[in-house]
Design a protein around this motif. Structure first.
Motif, short mmCIF file in Angstrom:
data_model
loop_
_atom_site.label_atom_id
_atom_site.label_comp_id
_atom_site.label_asym_id
_atom_site.label_seq_id
_atom_site.Cartn_x
_atom_site.Cartn_y
_atom_site.Cartn_z
N LEU A 229 1.29 -1.52 -0.23
CA LEU A 229 0.30 0.36 -0.58
C LEU A 229 1.02 1.28 -0.34
N LEU A 230 1.64 1.13 0.87
CA LEU A 230 2.60 2.63 1.48
C LEU A 230 4.04 2.30 -0.26
N ARG A 231 3.95 1.39 -0.74
CA ARG A 231 4.54 1.48 -2.17
C ARG A 231 3.61 2.41 -3.59
N ASP A 232 3.00 1.68 -3.02
CA ASP A 232 1.76 2.62 -4.24
C ASP A 232 1.60 3.80 -4.07
N ILE A 233 0.95 4.20 -3.11
CA ILE A 233 1.47 5.39 -2.69
C ILE A 233 2.92 6.23 -2.89
N LYS A 234 3.67 5.94 -2.90
CA LYS A 234 4.94 6.72 -3.46
C LYS A 234 5.29 6.42 -5.05
N ALA A 235 4.96 5.33 -5.19
CA ALA A 235 4.68 5.32 -6.73
C ALA A 235 3.58 6.36 -7.73
N ILE A 236 2.42 6.84 -7.62
CA ILE A 236 2.25 7.61 -7.37
C ILE A 236 2.40 9.66 -7.28
N GLY A 237 3.58 9.23 -6.22
CA GLY A 237 4.31 10.89 -5.89
C GLY A 237 3.34 11.69 -4.74
N ALA A 238 2.47 11.28 -4.40
CA ALA A 238 1.64 11.72 -3.59
C ALA A 238 2.05 11.65 -1.77
N HIS A 239 3.53 11.21 -2.18
CA HIS A 239 4.09 10.30 -0.57
C HIS A 239 4.81 11.82 0.53
N HIS A 240 4.78 12.81 1.13
CA HIS A 240 5.79 13.53 1.74
C HIS A 240 5.73 14.50 1.18
N VAL A 241 4.58 14.98 -0.14
CA VAL A 241 4.82 16.59 -0.76
C VAL A 241 5.28 17.43 0.04
N GLY A 242 5.78 18.33 0.48
CA GLY A 242 5.61 19.15 0.94
C GLY A 242 6.72 19.84 1.97
N GLU A 243 7.65 18.14 2.06
CA GLU A 243 9.02 18.50 3.16
C GLU A 243 9.75 18.34 3.24
N GLU A 244 10.37 18.80 4.06
CA GLU A 244 11.76 20.16 4.08
C GLU A 244 13.04 19.22 4.48
N ARG A 245 12.60 18.28 4.74
CA ARG A 245 14.11 17.66 4.91
C ARG A 245 13.27 16.00 5.54
N ARG A 246 14.34 15.28 4.36
CA ARG A 246 14.38 13.77 4.66
C ARG A 246 14.26 12.93 5.62
N ARG A 247 13.29 12.08 6.05
CA ARG A 247 12.83 11.19 7.24
C ARG A 247 13.70 9.56 6.95
N GLN A 248 14.10 9.43 8.78
CA GLN A 248 14.91 8.50 8.25
C GLN A 248 13.85 7.40 8.00
N PRO A 249 14.02 6.15 7.60
CA PRO A 249 13.82 4.67 7.84
C PRO A 249 13.26 4.74 9.07
N LEU A 250 12.32 3.85 8.82
CA LEU A 250 11.45 3.26 10.66
C LEU A 250 12.30 2.56 11.25
N GLY A 251 12.82 1.87 12.26
CA GLY A 251 13.16 0.87 12.36
C GLY A 251 12.18 0.35 12.49
N ARG A 252 12.86 -1.27 13.53
CA ARG A 252 12.00 -2.61 12.53
C ARG A 252 10.88 -2.11 13.98
N ALA A 253 11.03 -1.61 15.64
CA ALA A 253 9.89 -1.58 15.88
C ALA A 253 9.11 -0.69 15.61
N ALA A 254 9.46 -0.03 15.01
CA ALA A 254 8.23 1.07 14.76
C ALA A 254 7.44 0.76 12.89
N TRP A 255 8.10 0.00 12.69
CA TRP A 255 7.26 -0.96 11.84
C TRP A 255 6.40 -1.46 12.58
N ARG A 256 6.45 -2.70 13.48
CA ARG A 256 6.07 -3.93 13.53
C ARG A 256 4.42 -2.80 14.58
N ALA A 257 5.06 -1.93 15.34
CA ALA A 257 3.54 -0.79 15.70
C ALA A 257 2.32 -0.09 14.22
N LEU A 258 3.30 0.28 13.55
CA LEU A 258 3.03 0.27 12.42
C LEU A 258 1.66 -0.44 11.52
#
Length: 291
Positions: A229-258
Motif C-alpha cells: 500500500l505504501l509502495r503504491d502511494i509512493k509510486a504515484i508521487g503523493a508521499h511526503h509532498v511538502g517535506e523540507e527534510r528527508r525522514r530516516q527509515p522506520l526502525g523494526r519496532a516502529a514498523w511493527r507498531a505501524l
C-alpha cells in the motif's frame, strides 16, 4: 515555468521577482515528487483511474449548454483523463496542462489519434491562457496541491461565460488510516491535510462560480499488505509532498507498531484500504449576473 508554443490560447504573463517562500518550496516539492513518479504512476494509479471515471460520469451529467470546442485538462498527469475527454468530445481541442514536465512528456500517447492535443507545462495558480478562452475544464486530483483561492480564480478567468468546470479533489479525511497509524510511532506529520468541501465551495463562489453539483463519497486504494500500500502511494508521487527534510527509515519496532495499528483496518476480503476523501464538484461560470 515552461509552456508549449503550440497553444494558440496562451498569452504572456508577468513573472514575479524570484523569492524563495514557503509557497515556492511547496511548489518545488510537488513538481519534484510528480516528476520522479512519472514512470511508475500508471502501474499504481488504480484508484486515480476510478476517480477519473467518477468525474467522467459527473461531466456527462453536467454538460455545457453550448458547443464545446476547447477543453482544459487542468493537471493531466500521464493523460488518462484525456482519453476519456477525447471520447466525449472528439472534435474539441484538448489542452493537456501539468506542472510536472516528466508527467506531461507521457501524455502524447494517452489519446492517440485525437486530432488536437496541446501540451502545456504551467502553474494552475497562474495560467498562461487568455481570459474566456476555454469552454470546459476538467481537473482530476490536481487542485488539492494548490491554493484554492488562486486556482479557482484562474479557472474562472479562463473559462468562458456559461462554461463548466468538473473538479475532483481531496478532503481532510484522505489517508486518515495512515495518519492514525503513524501517530502511534512518532509525532511527525506524515500525511498532508487537505481542505474540506465547504472551503472549496466558498472559494468557488468567491471566484464567481455557481455550484451545479456536489458529491463526497470516498474512494479506496487497496493492497494485500501495508508495504504494498505504501509502495503504491509512493509510486504515484503523493508521499511526503511538502517535506523540507528527508525522514530516516522506520526502525523494526516502529514498523511493527505501524503494522499492528493498521491491522485494525483490514477488510473482510483481506485487503488493506487507504481512503481518498473524494470531493466532486460541477461549477458553472454564469452567463449573466442572475444566472
Amino acid at each position: 515555468m515552461c509552456h508549449s508554443s503550440r497553444a494558440p490560447t496562451t498569452v504572456p504573463r508577468s513573472s514575479p521577482e524570484p523569492c524563495v517562500t514557503e509557497r515556492t518550496r511547496h511548489k518545488q516539492s510537488v513538481r519534484k515528487a510528480f516528476d520522479r513518479a512519472a514512470e511508475s504512476y500508471d502501474s499504481a494509479a488504480a484508484v486515480q483511474r476510478e476517480i477519473c471515471h467518477r468525474l467522467a460520469a459527473l461531466s456527462s451529467a453536467q454538460r455545457p449548454a453550448t458547443p464545446v470546442r476547447r477543453v482544459l485538462d487542468a493537471g493531466c498527469g500521464t493523460g488518462y483523463g484525456l482519453h476519456l475527454l477525447a471520447g466525449e468530445y472528439p472534435d474539441a481541442e484538448l489542452i493537456a496542462l501539468d506542472f510536472a514536465p516528466a508527467m506531461l512528456a507521457r501524455v502524447t500517447s494517452a489519446a492517440e489519434g485525437h486530432r488536437a492535443i496541446v501540451p502545456l507545462c504551467a502553474d494552475l495558480e497562474a495560467l498562461p491562457l487568455a481570459s474566456g478562452a476555454i469552454d470546459a475544464i476538467w481537473s482530476s486530483l490536481a487542485l488539492q496541491w494548490c491554493d484554492p483561492s488562486l486556482t479557482l480564480a484562474e479557472l474562472a478567468r479562463v473559462l468562458r461565460p456559461g462554461g463548466i468546470a468538473w473538479i475532483a479533489t481531496l478532503g481532510p479525511r484522505t489517508l486518515w488510516e495512515l495518519r492514525e497509524a503513524f501517530a502511534t510511532v512518532d509525532q511527525a506529520e506524515h500525511v498532508i491535510r487537505f481542505h474540506p468541501a465547504e472551503q472549496w465551495i466558498e472559494h468557488a463562489r468567491r471566484a464567481g462560480f455557481s455550484l451545479r453539483s456536489q458529491d463526497q463519497r470516498p474512494a479506496f486504494a487497496l493492497a494485500a499488505d501495508l508495504r504494498s500500500l505504501l509502495r503504491d502511494i509512493k509510486a504515484i508521487g503523493a508521499h511526503h509532498v511538502g517535506e523540507e527534510r528527508r525522514r530516516q527509515p522506520l526502525g523494526r519496532a516502529a514498523w511493527r507498531a505501524l503494522e499492528a495499528c493498521y491491522e485494525a483496518h483490514r477488510r473482510d476480503d483481506g485487503m488493506f484500504p487507504a481512503t481518498y476523501d473524494l470531493i466532486l464538484l460541477a461549477l458553472k461560470k454564469p452567463e449573466t449576473a442572475n444566472d
